[in-house]
Design an enzyme around this catalytic site. Structure first.
Site, PDB file in Angstrom:
ATOM      1  N   LYS A 206       0.987  -1.140   0.026  1.00  0.00           N
ATOM      2  CA  LYS A 206      -0.056  -0.102   0.062  1.00  0.00           C
ATOM      3  C   LYS A 206       0.771   1.329  -0.069  1.00  0.00           C
ATOM      4  CE  LYS A 206      -4.179   1.730   2.487  1.00  0.00           C
ATOM      5  NZ  LYS A 206      -4.979   1.577   3.366  1.00  0.00           N
ATOM      6  N   GLU A 212       9.916  -5.006   4.899  1.00  0.00           N
ATOM      7  CA  GLU A 212      10.034  -6.802   4.270  1.00  0.00           C
ATOM      8  C   GLU A 212       9.661  -6.631   2.999  1.00  0.00           C
ATOM      9  OE1 GLU A 212       8.107  -6.916   8.772  1.00  0.00           O
ATOM     10  OE2 GLU A 212       8.099  -5.642   7.044  1.00  0.00           O
ATOM     11  N   GLY A 268      -5.513  -3.254   4.603  1.00  0.00           N
ATOM     12  CA  GLY A 268      -4.949  -4.225   4.147  1.00  0.00           C
ATOM     13  C   GLY A 268      -5.507  -5.651   4.233  1.00  0.00           C
ATOM     14  N   ARG A 269      -5.860  -5.991   5.368  1.00  0.00           N
ATOM     15  CA  ARG A 269      -6.545  -7.363   5.537  1.00  0.00           C
ATOM     16  C   ARG A 269      -7.715  -7.382   4.907  1.00  0.00           C
ATOM     17  NH1 ARG A 269      -6.227  -4.208  10.014  1.00  0.00           N
ATOM     18  NH2 ARG A 269      -7.952  -3.797  11.352  1.00  0.00           N
ATOM     19  N   GLU A 354      -6.020  -8.930  14.248  1.00  0.00           N
ATOM     20  CA  GLU A 354      -5.486  -7.430  14.014  1.00  0.00           C
ATOM     21  C   GLU A 354      -6.784  -6.208  14.158  1.00  0.00           C
ATOM     22  OE1 GLU A 354      -2.277  -6.477  11.084  1.00  0.00           O
ATOM     23  OE2 GLU A 354      -3.794  -5.805   9.759  1.00  0.00           O
ATOM     24  N   HIS A 385      -5.103 -35.536  15.370  1.00  0.00           N
ATOM     25  CA  HIS A 385      -3.896 -36.533  15.744  1.00  0.00           C
ATOM     26  C   HIS A 385      -2.852 -35.621  16.380  1.00  0.00           C
ATOM     27  CE1 HIS A 385      -5.223 -40.164  13.547  1.00  0.00           C
ATOM     28  NE2 HIS A 385      -5.915 -39.292  12.634  1.00  0.00           N
ATOM     29  N   LYS A 495       6.600  -1.814  13.511  1.00  0.00           N
ATOM     30  CA  LYS A 495       7.253  -1.599  12.328  1.00  0.00           C
ATOM     31  C   LYS A 495       8.096  -0.275  12.420  1.00  0.00           C
ATOM     32  CE  LYS A 495       4.377  -1.401   9.105  1.00  0.00           C
ATOM     33  NZ  LYS A 495       2.904  -1.395   7.969  1.00  0.00           N
TER      34      LYS A 495
END
Length: 524
Positions: A206, A212, A268-269, A354, A385, A495
């Site tokens: 964005k 990163e 963003g999400r 978030e 399991h 960040k």
């Protein structure tokens, strides 16, 4: 002024929780032969059975009154209309506009945002047609065969999850890869198998400044330069961007016509419905991507127009509030049984935690109640399991969402039946338990709550509806708790500190003793 913990319904629900403390879910079924009918609902292609929760009709009635007390219906309308529901950043949250009918209009601050949405979708469609059709060629005339999406958070989790969920719709002409971790191994493991002349990179950020993402993007660019007879013009054929920062993308070397539009009003999400969904459209085709949007749109309409007593996102949200605030359950397991949904728990983890991992309400007051649960999970066949032991016999009470599709491949009937019967039996075992075992270590107390979420099939439409279902569930809970579900200042803090540690400007800034010692260790 509304306050969750001082509302009339909150106090009544506290009393109802106390009154039903010794109730057993199994007894509810014994006293009501129509409990499944009364406590299940279907919308479009999703059925939710919420009858295996420790919840009674009086509790449900009071939860619905709580929704009214919070003015949920009004706040849904405000979100859909473009009101600045993201109060701390003073902007709307208009992910629902991304999947509206393009013929509709939606004016926000005097501008029809649907014009922008339509334009962006047309750009995605034209690009996908070129790449998938073989018309878009690399610098040496080769067809593009590999797509590498470089992003993180919402620019990675959503598109990656949907591509995996709809793997049976993927074209055989393209392989789609996702790189998010700043650990160079993540990128290198992808690049080692690719040829630069056949590879397209999507840099999805964005701000076009996420540490990163930009480290990975620059490393990918360097790999491309090192492995080609590089010319600056080659970048336009192999790098595109999804961003709001057009200038930064151009400075990177990406041509203006290869920058896909994005807006501040898309969190963003919630961004997979926008140009951030470019890798999805490339993978499954723009037509199927449109079906994904249509599935979400159908859930949007259901959420806006359906009475709360039959409204799937509202029901899931209210049941979750009951678990968290009145039953002491601070964790929530998401257990899909379809292998293609194996990334869904991680996606929902971000969406929920978030969005609602907050301790201050919209008025800036510190709250005295819990909000988002700890969301976790994985595919049920593997979980049975592993961590299901804790679900059945652990001291924690962890409500579960079981998720699967009814329709499967007709050629794998035995697999299909085993998948669904395993899921049904686990939900039943959590509820009933086993209290007559010969030895105490074999006793399972039962009385554990779960929802059963059944899709008609695994299709773009169904997946679109499922994601929107959870988006609206999270929003509803945010309204009930009176918090802002659309900011993430905790994420921003981490960040900012990371950028500071990597900046020469702050090289001599003093840190706490532990952090300084660790920095000294890596700077030796």
């Amino acid at each position: 002024m509304y306050s969750f913990s001082h509302s009339k319904s909150y106090l009544k629900l506290k009393q109802l929780a106390l009154n039903s403390e010794r109730d057993r879910i199994a007894d509810y079924f014994k006293s009501d032969s129509e409990r499944f009918i009364n406590m299940s609902a279907k919308a479009n292609n999703i059925l939710i059975d919420y009858s295996k929760n420790k919840i009674t009709e009086p509790v449900l009635k009071e939860l619905l009154l709580l929704a009214d007390e919070s003015e949920l219906q009004k706040k849904i309308s405000l979100m859909y209309s473009g009101d600045h529901v993201n109060c701390t950043e003073d902007r709307p949250a208009l992910h629902t506009a991304l999947r509206r009918e393009l013929s509709e209009s939606l004016s926000v601050a005097g501008q029809d945002v649907m014009h922008d949405v339509s334009k962006a979708l047309a750009h995605v469609e034209a690009f996908c047609d070129q790449v998938r059709g073989g018309a878009w060629l690399g610098y040496n005339g080769n067809r593009i065969k590999n797509i590498v999406n470089i992003g993180i958070g919402g620019s990675d989790l959503g598109p990656s999850m949907v591509c995996q969920a709809l793997c049976e719709y993927q074209t055989s002409e393209l392989d789609v890869y996702f790189v998010s971790n700043v650990d160079a191994l993540d990128l290198n493991q992808v690049l080692v198998r690719l040829k630069p002349e056949e590879t397209m990179f999507i840099v999805s950020s964005k701000s076009f400044a996420t540490q990163e993402t930009m480290l990975n993007a620059h490393s990918a660019k360097q790999w491309f330069v090192d492995n080609t007879a590089y010319k600056e013009s080659y970048i336009a054929k192999h790098f595109v961007a999804v961003t709001t920062n057009i200038t930064a993308a151009q400075d990177f070397g990406i041509a203006l016509e290869n920058i896909f539009e994005f807006w501040d009003w898309v969190g963003g999400r919630y961004s997979l419905w926008s140009s951030t969904g470019l890798p999805i459209a490339l993978s499954i085709g723009f037509s199927a991507f449109s079906e994904l949007l249509a599935g979400a749109r159908s859930m949007d309409e259901h959420f806006l127009n359906t009475p709360f007593s039959k409204n799937l996102p509202v029901l899931l949200a209210l049941i979750g509030v009951w678990h968290i605030n009145f039953q002491g359950s601070n964790a929530h397991a998401v257990i899909p049984y379809n292998q293609c949904l194996n990334q869904l728990p991680a996606f929902l983890q971000q969406l929920d935690m978030e969005s609602n991992g907050k301790s201050v309400d919209v008025e800036g007051r510190h709250i005295d109640y819990d909000t988002a649960p700890i969301v976790w999970g994985q595919t049920g066949a593997n979980g049975q399991h592993a961590f299901f032991q804790l679900l059945h016999q652990g001291s924690q009470n962890v409500p579960v969402d079981f998720i699967a599709s009814i329709k499967h491949n007709i050629h794998t009937a035995s697999h299909n039946k085993a998948l669904l019967t395993n899921m049904f039996s686990q939900a039943q075992a959590l509820m009933l338990g086993c209290n007559d075992a010969e030895y105490s270590y074999k006793v399972c107390l039962g009385n554990k709550s779960s929802n059963m979420i059944l899709l008609d099939d695994i299709s773009p439409t169904s997946i679109g509806s499922l994601i929107a279902l959870y988006e609206h569930k999270v929003f509803t809970q945010g309204v009930i708790w009176n918090i802002n579900s659309f900011d993430q200042w905790g994420v921003e803090l981490g960040k900012a500190l990371a950028l500071r540690m990597n900046s020469a400007e702050f090289e001599h800034v003093e840190h706490d003793a532990s952090t300084q010692a660790l920095l000294d260790l890596i700077n030796m």
